[in-house]
Scaffold this motif. Structure first.
Motif, PDB file in Angstrom:
ATOM      1  N   PHE A 204     -28.287 -19.715  59.770  1.00 59.64           N
ATOM      2  CA  PHE A 204     -28.717 -19.396  58.418  1.00 59.64           C
ATOM      3  C   PHE A 204     -27.710 -19.880  57.377  1.00 59.64           C
ATOM      4  O   PHE A 204     -26.501 -19.645  57.501  1.00 59.64           O
ATOM      5  CB  PHE A 204     -28.905 -17.887  58.256  1.00 59.64           C
ATOM      6  CG  PHE A 204     -30.044 -17.339  59.054  1.00 59.64           C
ATOM      7  CD1 PHE A 204     -31.347 -17.683  58.765  1.00 59.64           C
ATOM      8  CD2 PHE A 204     -29.800 -16.485  60.125  1.00 59.64           C
ATOM      9  CE1 PHE A 204     -32.407 -17.189  59.510  1.00 59.64           C
ATOM     10  CE2 PHE A 204     -30.841 -15.982  60.878  1.00 59.64           C
ATOM     11  CZ  PHE A 204     -32.151 -16.337  60.570  1.00 59.64           C
ATOM     12  N   ALA A 205     -28.231 -20.543  56.354  1.00 58.13           N
ATOM     13  CA  ALA A 205     -27.431 -20.904  55.181  1.00 58.13           C
ATOM     14  C   ALA A 205     -27.545 -19.775  54.167  1.00 58.13           C
ATOM     15  O   ALA A 205     -28.640 -19.457  53.706  1.00 58.13           O
ATOM     16  CB  ALA A 205     -27.930 -22.211  54.572  1.00 58.13           C
ATOM     17  N   ARG A 206     -26.410 -19.182  53.827  1.00 62.20           N
ATOM     18  CA  ARG A 206     -26.410 -18.052  52.903  1.00 62.20           C
ATOM     19  C   ARG A 206     -26.091 -18.473  51.480  1.00 62.20           C
ATOM     20  O   ARG A 206     -26.377 -17.755  50.535  1.00 62.20           O
ATOM     21  CB  ARG A 206     -25.383 -17.011  53.370  1.00 62.20           C
ATOM     22  CG  ARG A 206     -25.550 -16.591  54.841  1.00 62.20           C
ATOM     23  CD  ARG A 206     -24.286 -15.954  55.379  1.00 62.20           C
ATOM     24  NE  ARG A 206     -23.150 -16.857  55.161  1.00 62.20           N
ATOM     25  CZ  ARG A 206     -21.922 -16.450  54.918  1.00 62.20           C
ATOM     26  NH1 ARG A 206     -21.645 -15.158  54.880  1.00 62.20           N
ATOM     27  NH2 ARG A 206     -20.956 -17.319  54.720  1.00 62.20           N
ATOM     28  N   THR A 207     -25.451 -19.641  51.330  1.00 63.27           N
ATOM     29  CA  THR A 207     -25.021 -20.102  50.011  1.00 63.27           C
ATOM     30  C   THR A 207     -25.498 -21.530  49.784  1.00 63.27           C
ATOM     31  O   THR A 207     -25.944 -22.216  50.711  1.00 63.27           O
ATOM     32  CB  THR A 207     -23.483 -20.077  49.902  1.00 63.27           C
ATOM     33  OG1 THR A 207     -22.934 -21.074  50.785  1.00 63.27           O
ATOM     34  CG2 THR A 207     -22.916 -18.706  50.265  1.00 63.27           C
ATOM     35  N   GLU A 208     -25.363 -21.978  48.556  1.00 58.36           N
ATOM     36  CA  GLU A 208     -25.781 -23.341  48.221  1.00 58.36           C
ATOM     37  C   GLU A 208     -24.955 -24.364  48.989  1.00 58.36           C
ATOM     38  O   GLU A 208     -25.484 -25.375  49.461  1.00 58.36           O
ATOM     39  CB  GLU A 208     -25.636 -23.567  46.716  1.00 58.36           C
ATOM     40  CG  GLU A 208     -26.135 -24.923  46.232  1.00 58.36           C
ATOM     41  CD  GLU A 208     -26.048 -25.090  44.732  1.00 58.36           C
ATOM     42  OE1 GLU A 208     -26.452 -26.152  44.230  1.00 58.36           O
ATOM     43  OE2 GLU A 208     -25.564 -24.155  44.058  1.00 58.36           O
ATOM     44  N   ALA A 209     -23.657 -24.111  49.125  1.00 56.48           N
ATOM     45  CA  ALA A 209     -22.800 -25.053  49.851  1.00 56.48           C
ATOM     46  C   ALA A 209     -23.212 -25.151  51.318  1.00 56.48           C
ATOM     47  O   ALA A 209     -23.240 -26.249  51.897  1.00 56.48           O
ATOM     48  CB  ALA A 209     -21.337 -24.620  49.745  1.00 56.48           C
TER      49      ALA A 209
ATOM     50  N   HIS B   9     -33.974 -13.521  52.855  1.00 59.47           N
ATOM     51  CA  HIS B   9     -32.887 -13.373  51.876  1.00 59.47           C
ATOM     52  C   HIS B   9     -31.856 -14.489  52.038  1.00 59.47           C
ATOM     53  O   HIS B   9     -30.908 -14.567  51.256  1.00 59.47           O
ATOM     54  CB  HIS B   9     -32.217 -12.005  51.992  1.00 59.47           C
ATOM     55  CG  HIS B   9     -31.693 -11.678  53.364  1.00 59.47           C
ATOM     56  ND1 HIS B   9     -32.505 -11.469  54.459  1.00 59.47           N
ATOM     57  CD2 HIS B   9     -30.420 -11.521  53.810  1.00 59.47           C
ATOM     58  CE1 HIS B   9     -31.765 -11.187  55.521  1.00 59.47           C
ATOM     59  NE2 HIS B   9     -30.493 -11.222  55.155  1.00 59.47           N
ATOM     60  N   HIS B  10     -32.030 -15.358  53.029  1.00 58.45           N
ATOM     61  CA  HIS B  10     -31.180 -16.531  53.181  1.00 58.45           C
ATOM     62  C   HIS B  10     -31.818 -17.723  52.469  1.00 58.45           C
ATOM     63  O   HIS B  10     -33.015 -17.720  52.153  1.00 58.45           O
ATOM     64  CB  HIS B  10     -30.987 -16.849  54.669  1.00 58.45           C
ATOM     65  CG  HIS B  10     -30.348 -15.732  55.435  1.00 58.45           C
ATOM     66  ND1 HIS B  10     -29.050 -15.342  55.234  1.00 58.45           N
ATOM     67  CD2 HIS B  10     -30.843 -14.898  56.395  1.00 58.45           C
ATOM     68  CE1 HIS B  10     -28.754 -14.328  56.039  1.00 58.45           C
ATOM     69  NE2 HIS B  10     -29.833 -14.044  56.747  1.00 58.45           N
ATOM     70  N   ARG B  11     -31.019 -18.754  52.253  1.00 62.45           N
ATOM     71  CA  ARG B  11     -31.512 -19.937  51.546  1.00 62.45           C
ATOM     72  C   ARG B  11     -32.271 -20.882  52.465  1.00 62.45           C
ATOM     73  O   ARG B  11     -33.208 -21.566  52.035  1.00 62.45           O
ATOM     74  CB  ARG B  11     -30.342 -20.675  50.886  1.00 62.45           C
ATOM     75  CG  ARG B  11     -29.628 -19.888  49.795  1.00 62.45           C
ATOM     76  CD  ARG B  11     -28.488 -20.705  49.207  1.00 62.45           C
ATOM     77  NE  ARG B  11     -28.995 -21.883  48.528  1.00 62.45           N
ATOM     78  CZ  ARG B  11     -29.188 -21.973  47.211  1.00 62.45           C
ATOM     79  NH1 ARG B  11     -28.933 -20.929  46.432  1.00 62.45           N
ATOM     80  NH2 ARG B  11     -29.640 -23.093  46.680  1.00 62.45           N
ATOM     81  N   ALA B  12     -31.853 -20.947  53.718  1.00 64.56           N
ATOM     82  CA  ALA B  12     -32.476 -21.862  54.673  1.00 64.56           C
ATOM     83  C   ALA B  12     -32.062 -21.451  56.075  1.00 64.56           C
ATOM     84  O   ALA B  12     -31.132 -20.650  56.259  1.00 64.56           O
ATOM     85  CB  ALA B  12     -32.059 -23.304  54.400  1.00 64.56           C
TER      86      ALA B  12
ATOM     87  N   THR C 296     -24.556 -18.196  61.365  1.00 65.97           N
ATOM     88  CA  THR C 296     -24.604 -18.435  59.920  1.00 65.97           C
ATOM     89  C   THR C 296     -23.792 -19.682  59.586  1.00 65.97           C
ATOM     90  O   THR C 296     -23.143 -20.275  60.457  1.00 65.97           O
ATOM     91  CB  THR C 296     -24.032 -17.247  59.125  1.00 65.97           C
ATOM     92  OG1 THR C 296     -22.599 -17.227  59.265  1.00 65.97           O
ATOM     93  CG2 THR C 296     -24.617 -15.928  59.603  1.00 65.97           C
ATOM     94  N   GLY C 297     -23.808 -20.038  58.308  1.00 67.28           N
ATOM     95  CA  GLY C 297     -23.053 -21.197  57.853  1.00 67.28           C
ATOM     96  C   GLY C 297     -21.565 -21.107  58.121  1.00 67.28           C
ATOM     97  O   GLY C 297     -20.865 -22.129  58.102  1.00 67.28           O
ATOM     98  N   LEU C 298     -21.058 -19.897  58.365  1.00 69.36           N
ATOM     99  CA  LEU C 298     -19.647 -19.762  58.727  1.00 69.36           C
ATOM    100  C   LEU C 298     -19.317 -20.571  59.970  1.00 69.36           C
ATOM    101  O   LEU C 298     -18.214 -21.098  60.117  1.00 69.36           O
ATOM    102  CB  LEU C 298     -19.298 -18.284  58.978  1.00 69.36           C
ATOM    103  CG  LEU C 298     -19.297 -17.342  57.774  1.00 69.36           C
ATOM    104  CD1 LEU C 298     -19.139 -15.899  58.236  1.00 69.36           C
ATOM    105  CD2 LEU C 298     -18.194 -17.722  56.801  1.00 69.36           C
ATOM    106  N   SER C 299     -20.296 -20.679  60.887  1.00 67.49           N
ATOM    107  CA  SER C 299     -20.051 -21.412  62.126  1.00 67.49           C
ATOM    108  C   SER C 299     -19.897 -22.902  61.886  1.00 67.49           C
ATOM    109  O   SER C 299     -19.361 -23.614  62.742  1.00 67.49           O
ATOM    110  CB  SER C 299     -21.195 -21.166  63.112  1.00 67.49           C
ATOM    111  OG  SER C 299     -21.235 -19.814  63.511  1.00 67.49           O
ATOM    112  N   CYS C 300     -20.353 -23.376  60.748  1.00 68.67           N
ATOM    113  CA  CYS C 300     -20.314 -24.819  60.477  1.00 68.67           C
ATOM    114  C   CYS C 300     -18.893 -25.356  60.353  1.00 68.67           C
ATOM    115  O   CYS C 300     -18.672 -26.550  60.549  1.00 68.67           O
ATOM    116  CB  CYS C 300     -21.107 -25.145  59.212  1.00 68.67           C
ATOM    117  SG  CYS C 300     -22.894 -24.967  59.408  1.00 68.67           S
ATOM    118  N   VAL C 301     -17.947 -24.492  60.012  1.00 72.36           N
ATOM    119  CA  VAL C 301     -16.559 -24.973  59.923  1.00 72.36           C
ATOM    120  C   VAL C 301     -15.845 -24.829  61.264  1.00 72.36           C
ATOM    121  O   VAL C 301     -14.680 -25.206  61.392  1.00 72.36           O
ATOM    122  CB  VAL C 301     -15.777 -24.234  58.807  1.00 72.36           C
ATOM    123  CG1 VAL C 301     -16.435 -24.482  57.462  1.00 72.36           C
ATOM    124  CG2 VAL C 301     -15.677 -22.740  59.080  1.00 72.36           C
TER     125      VAL C 301
END
Length: 373
Positions: free
Chosen positions: A86-91, A129-132, A234-239
């Motif tokens: 899940f992407a939670r933010t625009e970034a 409630h997530h962006r994508a 979540t997007g946290l895993s992307c880093v």
């Protein structure tokens, strides 16, 4: 030919399978009465989508097929419907867009980005409630506490692997292991002893400068009946995962974390959620590195992970169980095949994706040994 394998974690079992299916005689030695290490303390996620292009992606794809064979033959549940990130933010959304438009197409990742009506339809709108949401179609998940023992039983029953549990291996030499159950001889000895770098082959392993990673993990029950059937990230895993971390768009995600939640970076926290067959969820994790794992968990770290979990799920959860995961980490490479002497080798994972790539890595190692024999 007889193969002697030290360790009944995912690497030891994978090497045992690769050897036994080729008709070799296999003995596996494990110091505990059943596997209790990293291979049963984890999320059971066998991720393809997160692996970087190259050898890791190739191994994850090949391992996916092996997991399918194991589930069918050993009779454990394997979720093959993918995972959602899940992407939670625009970034985070921009990073997932860039991945789908570039790397995913170039390297053939099977993934799709859900937004709008498609995201609303996911679990009845529970995650809108997530962006994508990035749906990694090739990602798989097992309940490790049941899958690993079932794999042991399959190897014993159908492939004739002999297991020696509650047996400490005191010493290894080319073609020999000396244990609390006696001495054994074989053509090859393969040490798959996880993050234990001191008991066996301490001197050659020290040249790899290995470290240990300690993770805080929890088992929780949602306060609503989610009937979750997919692993979640979540997007946290992307880093953290190589498929995304070196993309230019990842810099904005990392900057966002450092600006808004620096404690997540400090403790290596990125959210993973895996459903169990019993309506519960395995949640984590944090990452602390060193030469020895501290026995002490920080309640604040658990609280941060629980808050991330509840934010992602859109509901509260009740903690059922807490534990530590421990695995070998931070070598020069993500994994190592270390030939110590003719007839004696070690196989190590130096990152937390043994479930994702270990089965195919073992296939390569056994094939290499047979070519050299």
């Amino acid at each position: 030919m007889t193969i002697l394998i030290v360790g009944a974690g995912i690497l030891g079992l994978s090497h045992a399978y690769a050897a036994a299916k080729r008709g070799l005689k296999v003995h596996v030695f494990e110091r505990t009465h059943t596997p209790l290490g990293a291979s049963v303390r984890n999320f059971g996620q066998a991720l393809v989508t997160g692996q970087p292009p190259g050898v890791m992606l190739d191994l994850a794809r090949a391992s996916r097929g092996i997991w399918g064979e194991w589930a069918q033959q050993a009779g454990f549940e394997l979720k093959r419907n993918g995972a959602y990130l899940f992407a939670r933010t625009e970034a985070e959304e921009h990073l997932l867009e860039a991945f789908c438009q570039g790397r995913a197409r170039e390297h053939g990742y099977r993934a799709e980005l859900l937004r709008g009506a498609e995201l609303d339809a996911l679990y009845g709108g529970q995650f809108n409630h997530h962006r994508a949401a990035l749906h990694g179609l090739d990602d798989q998940q097992v309940y490790s506490r049941e899958a690993i023992p079932a794999l042991v039983q399959y190897l014993q029953r159908d492939l004739g692997v002999e297991f020696h549990f509650s047996t400490l291996v005191r010493d290894v030499k080319p073609g020999q292991v000396h244990t609390t159950a006696g001495s054994f001889k074989g053509a090859q000895v393969i040490v798959c002893s996880g993050h234990d770098y001191q008991t066996l082959l301490a001197e050659p392993l020290a040249t790899l400068n290995p470290q240990v990673c300690r993770l805080q993990m929890l088992r929780v029950r949602p306060t609503i009946d989610l009937q979750l059937q997919h692993a979640l990230l979540t997007g946290l895993s992307c880093v953290h995962y190589g498929a995304f971390a070196d993309l230019p768009e990842a810099a904005a995600v990392q900057a966002e974390i450092l600006r808004d939640s620096p404690y997540l970076d400090e403790h290596g926290i990125h959210l993973l959620i895996s459903p169990t067959p019993y309506g519960e969820l395995i949640v984590g994790d944090s990452h602390h590195y060193g030469s020895d794992p501290s026995p002490f968990n920080a309640e604040q770290v658990d609280n941060w992970m629980l808050q991330l979990c509840q934010d992602t799920l859109g509901c509260e959860v009740q903690v059922m169980e807490r534990w530590q995961g421990v695995y070998g980490a931070r070598g020069a490479k993500p994994f190592t095949w270390l030939p110590v002497a003719p007839g004696l080798s070690a196989a190590l994972m130096q990152t937390g994706v043994g479930m994702s790539v270990g089965p195919a890595m073992a296939e390569r190692n056994i094939a290499r040994l047979l070519e050299e024999a």
